[in-house]
Write an enzyme that holds these catalytic residues in place. Structure first.
Site, PDB file in Angstrom:
ATOM      1  CE1 TYR A  53      -3.302  -2.751   0.225  1.00  0.00           C
ATOM      2  CE2 TYR A  53      -3.752  -2.159   2.495  1.00  0.00           C
ATOM      3  CZ  TYR A  53      -4.020  -2.934   1.388  1.00  0.00           C
ATOM      4  OH  TYR A  53      -5.017  -3.877   1.445  1.00  0.00           O
ATOM      5  CB  ALA A 217     -19.967  -3.180  -3.461  1.00  0.00           C
TER       6      ALA A 217
END
Length: 325
Positions: A53, A217
């Site tokens: 990341y 989502a």
């Protein structure tokens, strides 16, 4: 904040896991510090990151967390820290082993680098970011077992494993008298219910706690997908919204009826699943973190659950009953 045991361990973690993928990308260091401080104050002790990341600078997110730890005040001591290994760190010293994958060589090297960036001497939960199809479990469990014995890692977890991967991993660990996997980080939400077929039943059977990534989502369940004024979107995002527009409108209406935000109802639905330890929330701002805290208090009644199943139908049953007698 509520807490749950992580898989079959005696370790208790918060029912919300703080995801840090935005730190160093859409969230600057100052705001990241504010978010982490507020998370601790709210009782969130479970922090998730990964060595890859950091946007254009792989490892930068771990560096931010490390500088936050370095401020002291019990920050490191109060955090159950999870990070991951597998990705390409673009380190030329890795040579031909630079590409994504797992090996004893790579795991040792990348753990040492993560510990340095995080300014700590141990990781509570060290996770394989993806299944490795070339290395054997003989190699992987041997290196992970040595790291646990050395005290640099407490527990081993996985991410993006299929149900049968979990079963094989646990069988191989048992043959070595090892604890094996204690968690599986998996994509799971109202809009992605495939894990109910194989992954969730396998995890539950083997005592593996499930940690859901992308629980909203990718923002589709966050409440802003249907708001045209909410900035420009990529063609991929716009297409996803159009494909789901009727579902999202029904969902928004349901949330309005029950008096909860779309994001919090989506998180609460996950939290009600006994196979789930925690969803990963990835706030970009302090406000987003604060808004999500309500989700642990929501109790979804039977009528609302039926409506959610109607809007977002899942497989209905685990495998093989979902597609056979």
């Amino acid at each position: 904040m509520n807490y749950a045991y992580l898989g079959k361990t005696g370790l208790k973690v918060s029912r919300l896991c703080l995801g840090t993928m935005n730190f160093g990308q859409s969230t600057d260091e100052k705001e990241a510090f504010r978010i982490m401080d507020a998370a601790l104050d709210a009782g969130i002790n479970f922090f998730d990151t990964a060595n890859g990341y950091g946007g254009n600078k792989r490892g930068y997110t771990e560096e931010i967390i490390g500088r936050w730890f370095a401020q002291g005040g019990g920050r490191r001591e109060r955090v159950v820290l999870a990070t991951k290994v597998y990705g390409n760190m673009e380190d030329q010293n890795d040579g031909p082993n630079m590409a994504s994958g797992l090996s004893a060589y790579k795991i040792r090297r990348h753990l040492a680098a993560s510990l340095s960036r995080l300014q700590t001497d141990h990781i509570e939960l060290y996770q394989m970011h993806h299944i490795e199809r070339n290395a054997t479990w003989d190699e992987l469990w041997e290196v992970f077992q040595s790291l646990v014995q050395q005290g640099t890692v407490d527990y081993i977890g996985s991410s993006n494993f299929a149900g049968w991967h979990l079963a094989v991993a646990q069988a191989e660990a048992k043959a070595r008298n090892m604890l094996g996997l204690v968690s599986e980080q998996h994509k799971y939400s109202l809009l992605c219910r495939e894990p109910e077929l194989e992954v969730l039943p396998s995890a539950k059977h083997h005592g593996i706690g499930v940690v859901a990534w992308s629980p909203l989502a990718g923002g589709l369940l966050g409440g802003n997908a249907l708001k045209p004024e909410y900035g420009s979107r990529s063609s991929h995002e716009a297409k996803a919204i159009e494909e789901r527009r009727s579902q999202l409108k029904r969902y928004a209406a349901l949330c309005s009826d029950v008096g909860e935000s779309e994001s919090n109802l989506g998180l609460a639905w996950l939290l009600a699943n006994p196979a789930l330890t925690a969803p990963i929330i990835g706030p970009r701002t302090l406000g987003q973190l604060e808004n999500s805290l309500r989700s642990v208090e929501i109790v979804i009644n039977e009528e609302t659950n039926k409506e959610l199943d109607s809007i977002f139908p899942g497989p209905g049953k685990p495998a093989p009953e979902a597609y056979a007698w």
